[in-house]
Design an enzyme around this catalytic site. Structure first.
Site, short mmCIF file in Angstrom:
data_model
loop_
_atom_site.label_atom_id
_atom_site.label_comp_id
_atom_site.label_asym_id
_atom_site.label_seq_id
_atom_site.Cartn_x
_atom_site.Cartn_y
_atom_site.Cartn_z
N GLU A 174 4.87 -4.76 7.14
CA GLU A 174 4.09 -3.74 7.84
C GLU A 174 4.61 -3.49 9.25
O GLU A 174 4.61 -2.36 9.74
CB GLU A 174 2.62 -4.14 7.91
CG GLU A 174 1.87 -4.03 6.58
CD GLU A 174 1.95 -5.28 5.73
OE1 GLU A 174 2.77 -6.17 6.01
OE2 GLU A 174 1.17 -5.37 4.76
N ALA A 179 0.87 -1.18 0.00
CA ALA A 179 0.00 0.00 0.00
C ALA A 179 0.90 1.23 0.00
O ALA A 179 2.07 1.14 0.37
CB ALA A 179 -0.90 -0.01 1.23
N GLY A 204 0.83 -5.01 0.97
CA GLY A 204 -0.34 -5.11 0.10
C GLY A 204 -0.04 -5.72 -1.25
O GLY A 204 -0.91 -6.30 -1.89
N GLU A 263 -0.26 -9.27 -0.61
CA GLU A 263 -1.68 -9.58 -0.37
C GLU A 263 -2.46 -9.60 -1.68
O GLU A 263 -3.35 -10.44 -1.88
CB GLU A 263 -2.27 -8.55 0.61
CG GLU A 263 -1.68 -8.71 2.02
CD GLU A 263 -2.00 -7.56 2.94
OE1 GLU A 263 -1.74 -6.40 2.56
OE2 GLU A 263 -2.51 -7.81 4.04
N1 CAA Z 1 4.64 3.30 -0.57
C1 CAA Z 1 5.04 4.46 -1.09
N2 CAA Z 1 6.21 4.62 -1.76
C2 CAA Z 1 6.99 3.53 -1.86
C3 CAA Z 1 6.63 2.28 -1.33
C4 CAA Z 1 5.38 2.18 -0.66
N3 CAA Z 1 4.94 1.03 -0.14
N4 CAA Z 1 7.63 1.40 -1.59
C5 CAA Z 1 8.57 2.08 -2.28
N5 CAA Z 1 8.18 3.37 -2.45
C6 CAA Z 1 8.93 4.43 -3.14
C7 CAA Z 1 10.08 4.92 -2.29
O1 CAA Z 1 9.62 5.85 -1.34
C8 CAA Z 1 10.97 5.52 -3.33
O2 CAA Z 1 10.44 6.79 -3.70
P1 CAA Z 1 11.44 8.08 -3.85
O3 CAA Z 1 12.31 7.71 -5.02
O4 CAA Z 1 10.49 9.18 -4.13
O5 CAA Z 1 12.18 8.18 -2.57
C9 CAA Z 1 10.79 4.60 -4.54
O6 CAA Z 1 9.55 3.92 -4.29
C10 CAA Z 1 11.88 3.56 -4.66
O7 CAA Z 1 11.99 2.88 -3.42
P2 CAA Z 1 13.40 2.72 -2.62
O8 CAA Z 1 14.29 3.86 -2.93
O9 CAA Z 1 13.06 2.49 -1.19
O10 CAA Z 1 13.95 1.40 -3.31
P3 CAA Z 1 14.92 0.30 -2.68
O11 CAA Z 1 15.30 -0.60 -3.80
O12 CAA Z 1 15.99 0.93 -1.86
O13 CAA Z 1 13.99 -0.52 -1.63
C11 CAA Z 1 12.01 -1.69 -0.92
C12 CAA Z 1 12.91 -1.27 -2.10
C13 CAA Z 1 12.72 -2.64 0.00
C14 CAA Z 1 10.76 -2.36 -1.53
C15 CAA Z 1 11.60 -0.42 -0.13
O14 CAA Z 1 11.10 0.56 -1.03
C16 CAA Z 1 10.53 -0.66 0.90
O15 CAA Z 1 10.82 -1.16 1.98
N6 CAA Z 1 9.27 -0.27 0.60
C17 CAA Z 1 8.17 -0.36 1.53
C18 CAA Z 1 7.67 -1.77 1.69
C19 CAA Z 1 6.57 -1.80 2.73
O16 CAA Z 1 6.73 -1.48 3.88
N7 CAA Z 1 5.35 -2.24 2.29
C20 CAA Z 1 4.22 -2.36 3.15
C21 CAA Z 1 3.34 -1.15 3.02
S1 CAA Z 1 2.02 -1.15 4.20
C22 CAA Z 1 0.83 -2.15 3.52
O17 CAA Z 1 0.98 -2.68 2.45
C23 CAA Z 1 -0.43 -2.32 4.33
C24 CAA Z 1 -1.34 -3.39 3.84
O18 CAA Z 1 -1.44 -4.42 4.39
C25 CAA Z 1 -2.19 -3.16 2.65
#
Ligand code: CAA
Length: 261
Positions: free
Chosen positions: A135, A69, A112, A115
Site C-alpha cells: 500500500e 483491494a 488486501g 490481509e
Molecule cells: N487492483 C486493480 N487491478 C489490479 C490490481 C489491484 N490491486 N493488481 C493487479 N491489477 C490488474 C492490473 O492493473 C492489470 O490489469 P490490466 O491488464 O488491465 O492492465 C492486471 O491486473 C495484471 O497486473 P499486472 O500487469 O500489473 O501484472 P504483473 O505481473 O506485471 O504485476 C503485481 C503483478 C506485482 C501484483 C502488480 O499487479 C501489482 O503491483 N498490483 C498491485 C498490488 C497492490 O498495490 N496491492 C495493494 C492494493 S491496496 C489495498 O489492498 C488496501 C487494503 O489494505 C485493503
C-alpha cells in the site's frame, strides 16, 4: 441471490464436507473489488450455516491468491465517502465465520489479498507465493488488518519492514514469520488444504467451533482472561454428547460417532 460471478464454490473431499471457494477474477489478479467481496461474504455466510460443511478453503489461481483491494475502483474515493461509509469495514465479515477457514495461497498475496489470508484461521502456501503490504507504494496504508495482524503474528520489526517498505516476502519467509503454517510445491497446496479441511471436518463441529473460539480469544484479551475463557469452554465440553461419545469411543477402542450436540 444471483449466482456469483467472481468466485467459484464447490463441495469437495471424499464426504463432500469441505467447501472450496476459488477467487476467480483472473484478468485483475483477483483484485478484491466490492462485488467480489460481497460475493465472498455471502458465500461464507451460507457455508457457515450449511450443516454438511465442516471446513472452508479459500484459494485463488497459481498466479495470484489476490493482488489486493481494487486500486482502480478506489482511486477517486473521497475522504468523506470512505470515512462515513466506513470503507472496508465489511471485510471483517470473514473473521466472523465460526467454521475453520483455510487459505491456500499461490502467487501474489498482496495488500488486501494478504490481509484476507491473515483473516483465515490457517494459511498454507505454495513455494512461489509472495506476501506483502505494498500500500505504501501507492500512497496509502493497509486498511483491512495488515498493520495489526503482521504486528501480532510476526512482531514489530517484521511488521514495520513489511508495511513501511512494501517489500514482498517469500512463502518460506512468511512461514518463518508465523504467517504461514506449511509450504508445499505449487500444485499440492490446494489438495493439501482440502486434506486439512477433511481432517478438521471429521471432528465434532461443535467442539471444533469451541476450539477456534478459544484460540481466537488469545488475540483479544489478556493471558489471564484467555486462560479463564479456555478453561470455561473446556468445562462446557462436558455438557456435550460429543465429549461423552469421544471419551467412550476411546475406551472402547473404536472411532467416535459425532452428533455435534
Ligand atoms: N487492483 C486493480 N487491478 C489490479 C490490481 C489491484 N490491486 N493488481 C493487479 N491489477 C490488474 C492490473 O492493473 C492489470 O490489469 P490490466 O491488464 O488491465 O492492465 C492486471 O491486473 C495484471 O497486473 P499486472 O500487469 O500489473 O501484472 P504483473 O505481473 O506485471 O504485476 C503485481 C503483478 C506485482 C501484483 C502488480 O499487479 C501489482 O503491483 N498490483 C498491485 C498490488 C497492490 O498495490 N496491492 C495493494 C492494493 S491496496 C489495498 O489492498 C488496501 C487494503 O489494505 C485493503
Amino acid at each position: 441471490a444471483a449466482a456469483p460471478e467472481m468466485i467459484k464454490i464447490e463441495k469437495v473431499g471424499a464426504n463432500q464436507n469441505v467447501a472450496l471457494i476459488k477467487l476467480n477474477r483472473p484478468k485483475a489478479l483477483n483484485a478484491l473489488c466490492s462485488q467480489l467481496m460481497t460475493e465472498l461474504s455471502s458465500a461464507l455466510q451460507t457455508l457457515d450455516a450449511d450443516k454438511q460443511i465442516g471446513a472452508i478453503v479459500i484459494t485463488g489461481s497459481e498466479r495470484a491468491f489476490a493482488a489486493g483491494a481494487d486500486i482502480k475502483e478506489m482511486t477517486n474515493n473521497s475522504f468523506s465517502q470512505t470515512f462515513s461509509g466506513s470503507f472496508l469495514s465489511n471485510w471483517t465479515d470473514i473473521s466472523k465465520v465460526t467454521k475453520p477457514v483455510i487459505a491456500a495461497v499461490n502467487g501474489f498475496a498482496l495488500g488486501g489479498g494478504n490481509e484476507l489470508a491473515m483473516m483465515c484461521d490457517i494459511v498454507y502456501a505454495g513455494e512461489k507465493a509472495q506476501f506483502g503490504q505494498p500500500e505504501v507504494n501507492i500512497g496509502t496504508i493497509p486498511g483491512a488488518g495488515g498493520t495489526q495482524r503482521w504486528a501480532r503474528t510476526a512482531g514489530k520489526s517484521a511488521a514495520m519492514e513489511i508495511c513501511l517498505t512494501g517489500n514482498r516476502v517469500t512463502a518460506q519467509e512468511a512461514k518463518d514469520l508465523g504467517i504461514v503454517s506449511k509450504v508445499y510445491p505449487v500444485e499440492q497446496v490446494v489438495p493439501e488444504a482440502i486434506k486439512l479441511g477433511e481432517k478438521i471436518a471429521s471432528q465434532s463441529p461443535l467442539i471444533v467451533q469451541m476450539a477456534k473460539e478459544a484460540v481466537n480469544k488469545a488475540f483479544e484479551t489478556t493471558l489471564q482472561e484467555g486462560l479463564h475463557y479456555e478453561r470455561r469452554l473446556f468445562h462446557v465440553t462436558f455438557a456435550t454428547k460429543d465429549q461423552k461419545e469421544g471419551m467412550t469411543a476411546f475406551a472402547e477402542k473404536r472411532a467416535p460417532n459425532w452428533k455435534s450436540e
